[in-house]
Enzyme design. Structure first.
Site, mmCIF file in Angstrom:
data_model
loop_
_atom_site.group_PDB
_atom_site.id
_atom_site.type_symbol
_atom_site.label_atom_id
_atom_site.label_comp_id
_atom_site.label_asym_id
_atom_site.label_seq_id
_atom_site.Cartn_x
_atom_site.Cartn_y
_atom_site.Cartn_z
ATOM 1 N NE ARG A 190 -6.644 13.133 -1.288
ATOM 2 C CZ ARG A 190 -7.696 13.426 -0.538
ATOM 3 N NH1 ARG A 190 -7.520 13.948 0.673
ATOM 4 N NH2 ARG A 190 -8.923 13.225 -0.971
ATOM 5 C CB ILE A 292 2.673 8.555 -1.684
ATOM 6 C CG1 ILE A 292 2.262 7.084 -1.751
ATOM 7 C CG2 ILE A 292 2.273 9.166 -0.353
ATOM 8 C CD1 ILE A 292 0.762 6.839 -1.669
ATOM 9 C CB SER A 293 0.533 13.743 -3.305
ATOM 10 O OG SER A 293 0.494 15.141 -3.101
ATOM 11 N N PRO A 294 2.286 14.709 -0.756
ATOM 12 C CG PRO A 294 3.769 16.538 -0.733
ATOM 13 C CD PRO A 294 3.310 15.383 -1.589
ATOM 14 C CG ASP A 406 1.926 16.106 -6.048
ATOM 15 O OD1 ASP A 406 0.889 16.419 -5.436
ATOM 16 O OD2 ASP A 406 2.599 15.095 -5.767
#
Length: 735
Positions: A190, A292-294, A406
């Site tokens: 995301r 971009i993050s998990p 995050d």
């Protein structure tokens, strides 16, 4: 006669190998080694949180080496996928020194690239620049040495395993086409700065379906003689930040789990072949994942439950005060970060396996590589439209001090997008670093907090000179980018420019793939597009060399690609950055003074034992009196393991150790010099019935010498017949 037959067989085997090597496009070798650093009391690297200290191991960290040799020219290249935060200059130069000494004339930083997974769950103190040592109180020799030693071992193993190989290149997506039922649009990633992405031109954004890339590029390596798979390497853009700073357990994070799952699927369960030892090796690399993050569920206010996916990423308390620490992003399992790590890792593995099983397209022909060292503090260039650009001495902004969703900084006086900021703290930063007006103009609109280009005590806070790498393996181009972390659109633009330079000269085909390998050639923050920089989210505020950082780096890589395309070198690559020696750097970790057994007891005594009976899916746990893990890192070995009694009733066989997902090792200091070790085993659902025991091995510094110590739980039964009491994770320990 027997000797003659043996000679004929040997001659035939040699001839067959020679024929295969001549017909194979490449020779290849793979290797794997343990790089796990100190497992206690060292600050972790990534979140820059001094309270996040290592307390044990969830999964060991590894280096995975892939060597490719073009048999006609003998040109070779090495890709080292390693579970660490970044390929720092200390690691690059340290590995090169070892390889030049142990495999002279073959490998150097020109043809070796270190590709970090960018996990934030490894020991800190591995950078030679002081900004990245502050949280760890300096350089940590044990952390750095473990990585260099392990990477060297992996490369040597791969070198010794070189053989004729079939190398293919695959491409696919990490979405519901490769991961059945994966929730879209956020299957495994995301964009954590969507408002910054929107600053890019609308016509450019319209060319792409999303503000993130689902692409996965994958290399498949198969033994040309036996047809057996040797290894695989892939790149997918997502941060390895599923685990939060609330955990102190060393972990490869989501990419580490994906590597573990793929290797286990090919090599078999740990009871057959212990994890992390090969022979099949799977590397999962980081692409252009700067934004971009998990954490696919997005960011939410901790107290109100409202979304904080805004330009500032702050929440407000009941007094109306902003709190960046209350705005947190979560993965698919919410606050269960271990389960989220597994889910995101599993999705990457499933996508990689799908691509791996289907790929049959040759990677192409040839190997080439280029390296350049550039002073990024004053690099001038021209954009394609003729506009001039110039970089600045490095500086970090107030938004850098806010952190990300995050991992927020918990310094609530700062927010992303430059609002809100604390005037007094900004004043203190200016007082320390004294940014001149010229620097403020050069970095505008960045609100400078630390002018790191001027901060030289005790040594440089950030690099001035950076290394750029460009490697070509057939139709795969790998750009080792030193700025650190390219965002999605920055990566797209740079990849497009590199491909065009090579395609125009006919060196590569139209289906060539370009990988922007973040954090692979040094580290100095982030790299955003010039438009995203104006928005000054965390990524823009951490773009160290000013608004033209991305333009400058793209120009350098374009020139390198043009030289590669023409087979020439027009510019002197320069000399590598000078960094302080170990003796010149501040050591951030003291030695272990002493270990003592419990009063009235001895090392290895059981403090809390397991229950006598469990069923698959339950959790077994034992607490044992141990010693400090920094006495011996036990690389390529383990602190804790699970053993099963064989059917003969006499022989024990190891079924899991530190390398396995389901087993955790946790260390705790008791008093001044005593220690306990907690062994936790999440018993797999498919665990065979039988008798088991949990084992601990370590070293103690006792009476000024290092001694081996060990201990184990009682034997317990695992069976599918549930006992009278449900021994689950809430009732698994017997005092």
């Amino acid at each position: 006669p027997n000797n003659n037959r043996a000679l004929m067989r040997a001659s035939f085997a040699f001839a067959l190998t020679w024929i295969i090597s001549c017909s194979a496009e490449f020779l290849a070798g793979v290797g794997i080694a343990d790089v796990t650093g100190p497992a206690a009391e060292v600050v972790m690297m990534g979140y820059a949180d001094q309270d996040q200290r290592v307390t044990g191991i969830h999964m060991r960290l590894h280096a995975r080496a892939f060597i490719f040799v073009h048999p006609e020219s003998d040109k070779r290249m090495v890709y080292v996928a390693v579970d660490t935060w970044a390929a720092t200059e200390s690691l690059i130069q340290g590995l090169e020194r070892r390889l030049l000494g142990e495999l002279p004339g073959l490998y150097s930083r020109h043809n070796v690239i270190i590709g970090p997974s960018h996990t934030h769950m490894g020991p800190a103190g591995i950078s030679p620049y002081y900004l990245y040592q502050i949280s760890s109180f300096g350089y940590v020799k044990q952390s750095t040495k473990a990585l260099i030693d392990g990477m060297t071992e992996a490369v040597k193993m791969a070198h010794n395993n070189i053989r004729p190989a079939t190398v293919t290149l695959g491409h696919g997506f990490v979405d519901n086409t490769t991961v059945p039922g994966c929730p879209m649009p956020h299957c495994a990633s995301r964009n954590r700065s969507p408002t910054a992405y929107l600053e890019n031109p609308a016509e450019e954004r319209a060319k792409y379906s999303s503000n993130l890339d689902y692409d996965m590029d994958l290399i498949k390596i198969v033994d040309a003689k036996s047809g057996e798979p040797m290894g695989t390497m892939n790149w997918f853009s997502v941060h390895a930040t599923s685990m939060k700073s609330t955990s102190g357990l060393i972990s490869g994070d989501n990419k580490g789990y994906a590597e573990y799952a793929f290797e286990k699927a090919i090599n078999g369960p740990s009871s057959v072949r212990p994890a992390g030892r090969g022979p099949f090796v799977a590397g999962f690399g980081a692409g252009a994942a700067g934004d971009i993050s998990p954490n696919t569920e997005g960011s939410w206010c901790e107290v109100t439950g409202k979304s904080c996916e805004t330009a500032q990423s702050v929440c407000y308390d009941h007094h109306g005060k902003p709190k960046n620490s209350h705005c947190l992003a979560w993965g698919p399992a919410g606050q269960n970060i271990i389960e989220s790590t597994k889910i995101i890792g599993e999705r990457q593995y499933l996508a990689a396996r799908h691509i791996f099983d289907k790929t049959n397209q040759s990677i192409g022909h040839g190997i080439d590589f280029r390296t350049r060292y550039v002073d990024m503090t004053q690099y001038s260039f021209k954009y394609e439209d003729g506009r001039g650009g110039r970089t600045c001495p490095p500086a970090m902004s107030t938004t850098f001090a806010a952190g990300t969703t995050d991992g927020p900084s918990h310094v609530d006086e700062f927010g992303q997008n430059m609002t809100p900021t604390n005037g007094f703290l900004r004043f203190l930063g200016h007082l320390i670093s004294l940014p001149p007006e010229e620097a403020k103009r050069c970095h505008a609109p960045k609100d400078i907090l630390l002018y790191t280009g001027r901060m030289k005590t005790p040594y440089d806070y950030m690099p001035s000179k950076m290394a750029f790498q460009l490697l070509r393996l057939g139709n795969l181009i790998i750009a080792g980018v030193p700025g650190g972390e390219f965002t999605t659109m920055a990566g797209r633009r740079t990849a497009k420019v590199i491909k065009k330079a090579l395609l125009d000269k006919g060196v590569v085909s139209a289906d060539t793939r370009v990988v922007i390998n973040n954090c692979a050639s040094g580290y100095a923050g982030y790299v955003t597009t010039i438009e995203e920089y104006q928005h000054q989210r965390y990524e823009g505020g951490s773009t160290a060399y000013g608004p033209h950082t991305h333009g400058a780096m793209t120009n350098i890589l374009r020139e390198m690609a043009e030289e590669m395309a023409e087979g020439k070198v027009y510019r002197w690559p320069g000399a590598q950055p000078r960094i302080p020696t170990e003796q010149q750097m501040m050591e951030g970790q003291t030695d272990v003074v002493a270990d003592d057994p419990p009063i009235g007891g001895k090392f290895g005594d059981v403090k809390s034992d397991v229950w006598p009976h469990y069923y698959p899916g339950a959790t077994a746990q034992a607490v044992i009196w141990g010693a400090h893990p920094r006495n011996n890192l036990r690389r390529n070995s383990s602190f804790v393991s699970v053993w099963r009694l064989k059917e003969d009733g006499k022989t024990w066989h190891m079924v899991a150790d530190d390398n396995d997902w389901e087993l955790r090792f946790e260390w705790k200091r008791v008093g001044i010099s005593a220690s306990t070790v907690t062994i936790t085993w999440d018993i797999p659902e498919d665990c065979p019935e039988g008798s088991y025991s949990l084992q601990y091995n370590g070293e103690a510094k006792h009476l000024s010498r290092i001694i081996k110590i060990s201990g184990h739980s009682r034997t317990f039964l695992v069976s599918k017949t549930r006992p009278g009491r449900p021994y689950d994770s809430e009732s698994s320990v017997s005092e």
